[in-house]
Design a protein around this motif. Structure first.
Motif, PDB file in Angstrom:
ATOM      1  N   VAL A 150       0.840  -1.200   0.000  1.00  0.00           N
ATOM      2  CA  VAL A 150       0.000   0.000   0.000  1.00  0.00           C
ATOM      3  C   VAL A 150       0.876   1.251   0.000  1.00  0.00           C
ATOM      4  O   VAL A 150       0.648   2.213  -0.718  1.00  0.00           O
TER       5      VAL A 150
ATOM      6  N   GLN B  13       4.397   1.950  -0.854  1.00  0.00           N
ATOM      7  CA  GLN B  13       5.411   1.104  -1.475  1.00  0.00           C
ATOM      8  C   GLN B  13       6.842   1.485  -1.142  1.00  0.00           C
ATOM      9  O   GLN B  13       7.767   0.776  -1.492  1.00  0.00           O
TER      10      GLN B  13
ATOM     11  N   PHE C 212      -3.006  -2.646   6.292  1.00  0.00           N
ATOM     12  CA  PHE C 212      -2.700  -3.811   5.461  1.00  0.00           C
ATOM     13  C   PHE C 212      -1.355  -4.424   5.850  1.00  0.00           C
ATOM     14  O   PHE C 212      -1.208  -5.646   5.893  1.00  0.00           O
TER      15      PHE C 212
ATOM     16  N   ASP D 258      -1.800  -6.577   8.781  1.00  0.00           N
ATOM     17  CA  ASP D 258      -2.382  -7.877   8.421  1.00  0.00           C
ATOM     18  C   ASP D 258      -1.312  -8.827   7.896  1.00  0.00           C
ATOM     19  O   ASP D 258      -1.275  -9.996   8.258  1.00  0.00           O
TER      20      ASP D 258
ATOM     21  N   TYR E 205       5.369 -17.859  -0.188  1.00  0.00           N
ATOM     22  CA  TYR E 205       3.932 -17.716   0.046  1.00  0.00           C
ATOM     23  C   TYR E 205       3.469 -16.322  -0.394  1.00  0.00           C
ATOM     24  O   TYR E 205       2.455 -16.175  -1.066  1.00  0.00           O
TER      25      TYR E 205
ATOM     26  N   ASP F 252       3.840 -15.791  -4.265  1.00  0.00           N
ATOM     27  CA  ASP F 252       2.760 -16.454  -4.999  1.00  0.00           C
ATOM     28  C   ASP F 252       1.523 -15.561  -5.087  1.00  0.00           C
ATOM     29  O   ASP F 252       0.742 -15.663  -6.021  1.00  0.00           O
ATOM     30  N   ARG F 253       1.330 -14.727  -4.087  1.00  0.00           N
ATOM     31  CA  ARG F 253       0.118 -13.896  -4.047  1.00  0.00           C
ATOM     32  C   ARG F 253       0.357 -12.474  -4.533  1.00  0.00           C
ATOM     33  O   ARG F 253      -0.526 -11.854  -5.119  1.00  0.00           O
ATOM     34  N   TYR F 254       1.551 -11.959  -4.253  1.00  0.00           N
ATOM     35  CA  TYR F 254       1.799 -10.540  -4.536  1.00  0.00           C
ATOM     36  C   TYR F 254       2.944 -10.307  -5.517  1.00  0.00           C
ATOM     37  O   TYR F 254       3.369  -9.171  -5.679  1.00  0.00           O
ATOM     38  N   SER F 255       3.461 -11.360  -6.129  1.00  0.00           N
ATOM     39  CA  SER F 255       4.552 -11.287  -7.111  1.00  0.00           C
ATOM     40  C   SER F 255       5.875 -10.865  -6.453  1.00  0.00           C
ATOM     41  O   SER F 255       5.907 -10.512  -5.276  1.00  0.00           O
TER      42      SER F 255
ATOM     43  N   PHE G 120       7.322  -8.357  -6.498  1.00  0.00           N
ATOM     44  CA  PHE G 120       7.294  -6.971  -6.051  1.00  0.00           C
ATOM     45  C   PHE G 120       7.327  -6.862  -4.533  1.00  0.00           C
ATOM     46  O   PHE G 120       7.766  -5.863  -3.974  1.00  0.00           O
TER      47      PHE G 120
ATOM     48  N   ALA H  74       1.114  -0.070  -9.658  1.00  0.00           N
ATOM     49  CA  ALA H  74       0.292  -1.273  -9.780  1.00  0.00           C
ATOM     50  C   ALA H  74       1.178  -2.515  -9.724  1.00  0.00           C
ATOM     51  O   ALA H  74       2.195  -2.592 -10.393  1.00  0.00           O
ATOM     52  N   VAL H  75       0.794  -3.456  -8.899  1.00  0.00           N
ATOM     53  CA  VAL H  75       1.563  -4.680  -8.753  1.00  0.00           C
ATOM     54  C   VAL H  75       0.924  -5.744  -9.636  1.00  0.00           C
ATOM     55  O   VAL H  75      -0.256  -6.032  -9.499  1.00  0.00           O
ATOM     56  N   PRO H  76       1.681  -6.312 -10.580  1.00  0.00           N
ATOM     57  CA  PRO H  76       1.089  -7.324 -11.441  1.00  0.00           C
ATOM     58  C   PRO H  76       0.679  -8.530 -10.619  1.00  0.00           C
ATOM     59  O   PRO H  76       1.430  -8.965  -9.742  1.00  0.00           O
TER      60      PRO H  76
ATOM     61  N   PRO I 133       0.347 -12.265  -9.802  1.00  0.00           N
ATOM     62  CA  PRO I 133       0.857 -13.549 -10.267  1.00  0.00           C
ATOM     63  C   PRO I 133      -0.250 -14.593 -10.336  1.00  0.00           C
ATOM     64  O   PRO I 133      -0.003 -15.733 -10.703  1.00  0.00           O
ATOM     65  N   LEU I 134      -1.482 -14.204  -9.955  1.00  0.00           N
ATOM     66  CA  LEU I 134      -2.562 -15.190  -9.859  1.00  0.00           C
ATOM     67  C   LEU I 134      -3.328 -15.357 -11.155  1.00  0.00           C
ATOM     68  O   LEU I 134      -4.191 -16.225 -11.259  1.00  0.00           O
TER      69      LEU I 134
ATOM     70  N   TYR J 132     -14.487  -5.695   1.935  1.00  0.00           N
ATOM     71  CA  TYR J 132     -13.137  -5.959   2.443  1.00  0.00           C
ATOM     72  C   TYR J 132     -12.867  -5.173   3.719  1.00  0.00           C
ATOM     73  O   TYR J 132     -12.921  -3.943   3.717  1.00  0.00           O
TER      74      TYR J 132
ATOM     75  N   GLY K  31     -10.064  -9.799   6.606  1.00  0.00           N
ATOM     76  CA  GLY K  31      -9.135  -9.600   5.503  1.00  0.00           C
ATOM     77  C   GLY K  31      -8.208 -10.781   5.281  1.00  0.00           C
ATOM     78  O   GLY K  31      -7.287 -10.699   4.478  1.00  0.00           O
TER      79      GLY K  31
ATOM     80  N   ALA L 179      -8.574 -12.246   1.801  1.00  0.00           N
ATOM     81  CA  ALA L 179      -8.088 -11.283   0.806  1.00  0.00           C
ATOM     82  C   ALA L 179      -6.596 -11.459   0.567  1.00  0.00           C
ATOM     83  O   ALA L 179      -6.106 -11.236  -0.547  1.00  0.00           O
ATOM     84  N   ILE L 180      -5.850 -11.860   1.591  1.00  0.00           N
ATOM     85  CA  ILE L 180      -4.412 -12.092   1.409  1.00  0.00           C
ATOM     86  C   ILE L 180      -4.196 -13.214   0.393  1.00  0.00           C
ATOM     87  O   ILE L 180      -3.321 -13.128  -0.466  1.00  0.00           O
ATOM     88  N   ASP L 181      -5.042 -14.258   0.459  1.00  0.00           N
ATOM     89  CA  ASP L 181      -4.920 -15.354  -0.510  1.00  0.00           C
ATOM     90  C   ASP L 181      -5.212 -14.877  -1.923  1.00  0.00           C
ATOM     91  O   ASP L 181      -4.690 -15.425  -2.891  1.00  0.00           O
TER      92      ASP L 181
ATOM     93  N   GLY M  83      -4.380 -12.003  -2.958  1.00  0.00           N
ATOM     94  CA  GLY M  83      -3.394 -10.993  -3.315  1.00  0.00           C
ATOM     95  C   GLY M  83      -3.954  -9.586  -3.320  1.00  0.00           C
ATOM     96  O   GLY M  83      -3.434  -8.713  -3.988  1.00  0.00           O
ATOM     97  N   VAL M  84      -5.016  -9.377  -2.557  1.00  0.00           N
ATOM     98  CA  VAL M  84      -5.619  -8.043  -2.483  1.00  0.00           C
ATOM     99  C   VAL M  84      -4.746  -7.166  -1.601  1.00  0.00           C
ATOM    100  O   VAL M  84      -4.314  -7.591  -0.530  1.00  0.00           O
ATOM    101  N   TYR M  85      -4.434  -5.960  -2.050  1.00  0.00           N
ATOM    102  CA  TYR M  85      -3.698  -5.061  -1.163  1.00  0.00           C
ATOM    103  C   TYR M  85      -4.351  -3.703  -1.062  1.00  0.00           C
ATOM    104  O   TYR M  85      -3.844  -2.809  -0.396  1.00  0.00           O
TER     105      TYR M  85
END
Lengths: 147, 180
Positions: free
Chosen positions: A50, A52, A63, A66, A87, A90-93, A95, B31-33, B35-36, B101, B128, B131-133, B135-137
């Motif tokens: 959020v 960065q 966030f 969390d 882990y 896999d979810r956030y790349s 980055f 913006a974060v691409p 991976p999902l 959310y 939340g 949401a982590i699964d 990849g929501v930020y």
């Protein structure tokens, strides 16, 4: 008087930094100090998505908290640092990592400066050879003292 | 010729600068691409906003494509996106699931009552964790999930009429073409 003022200021400064540090890191039930150090090291290598320009350890964002709790939870499950990073990747790349891994997307980032250095080296070498060749007939009695 | 060399170097640098400016104005650098994309959506079981006793799961949604729109009553950009969803959500041809959310359900209910409800179903993720699964930020975020439960498209940030026309609708049309 001056001494007193200086001491008072120092105490105040230390108090403020203590408060700031305590705000960012919410109390988590660590088993021991080693685990806490490991947690702090790990979260300092992860980016808060959020905000960065901050890492997870320092960020006050909701966030980030969390994700810190998620990292803590995964640590409690006995996951290694590499597994926890994977882990999140896999979810956030990639980055989410402050230290980008070498892969197809990042090779230019890693090796680009080296390529530029090599290209520069060739350019300098080419120029020097051209100049020395050009100056040879013009200065056949050059003793080499110039260099 | 060799006198012009610095000039060409300058032109090259100017072109690079121009490219950088163009790139940053046409892409969101933060913006974060995800991976999902083209991976199975994570398993989820979340209560409905209206009837918390009922849960919506990934399995219960299998079979038909659907859209998941992550929003929250506290989310400022969701307010910008909301009128767009109100106008477009029923023209998409697929169910639109609202994903509330990290929100107080009462706040979400009040927000939807005030601004209108563009969703077919609203599910809530107060903690939340799910949401982590995903990849929501941040909110708003939007996921297009196909009938097999695979994430096919993701938008980070508000949906706009342009993005719906140029990205989302073609993605939905492609899904409906491949569906038997």
């Amino acid at each position: 008087m001056g001494n007193f003022l200086r001491t008072a200021l120092l105490v105040l400064l230390i108090a403020i930094t203590g408060v700031v540090a305590a705000q960012a890191i919410d109390p988590l039930p660590f088993r021991d100090h080693a685990e806490e150090l490991r947690f702090q090291h790990l979260t300092s290598e992860l980016r808060c998505l959020v905000c960065q320009d901050e890492n997870l350890a320092d960020s006050n964002a909701d966030f980030a908290r969390d994700l810190r709790h998620k990292v803590f939870e995964l640590m409690q499950q006995g996951k290694s640092d590499a597994e926890i990073k994977q882990y999140l990747v896999d979810r956030y790349s990639d980055f989410v990592l402050y230290d980008p891994p070498v892969n197809a997307h990042t090779w230019l980032l890693w090796f680009g400066p080296l390529l530029i250095l090599i290209a520069g080296g060739f350019a300098v070498g080419y120029t020097i050879r051209k100049r020395s060749r050009a100056s040879m007939p013009a200065a056949p009695v050059d003793s080499g003292d110039d260099w | 010729m060799s006198r012009l060399l610095p000039f060409f170097g300058f032109l090259l640098l100017a072109a690079l600068l121009g490219f950088g400016i163009w790139w940053n104005s046409s892409h969101d650098p933060t913006a974060v691409p995800s991976p999902l994309i083209n991976k199975p959506a994570p398993a989820f079981a979340l209560p409905k906003l209206d009837e918390p006793a009922q849960t919506v799961t990934k399995e219960s949604m299998l079979g038909k494509p659907y859209l998941v729109n992550v929003f929250a009553s506290w989310c400022f950009a969701c307010g910008d996106e909301h009128p767009v969803l109100m106008a477009e959500s029923q023209n998409l041809g697929i169910p639109v699931v609202g994903y509330d959310y990290k929100d107080d359900p009462n706040d979400a209910k009040a927000w939807l009552a005030k601004h209108g409800n563009p969703y077919n179903t609203v599910i809530t993720d107060e903690s939340g964790h799910t949401a982590i699964d995903f990849g929501v930020y941040g909110a708003p975020e939007t996921f297009l999930i196909d009938g097999k439960g695979v994430i096919r498209y993701k938008r980070i940030g508000p949906l706009t009429p342009e993005i719906i026309a140029q990205q989302l609708k073609p993605a939905i049309a492609a899904l409906q073409k491949e569906a038997p």
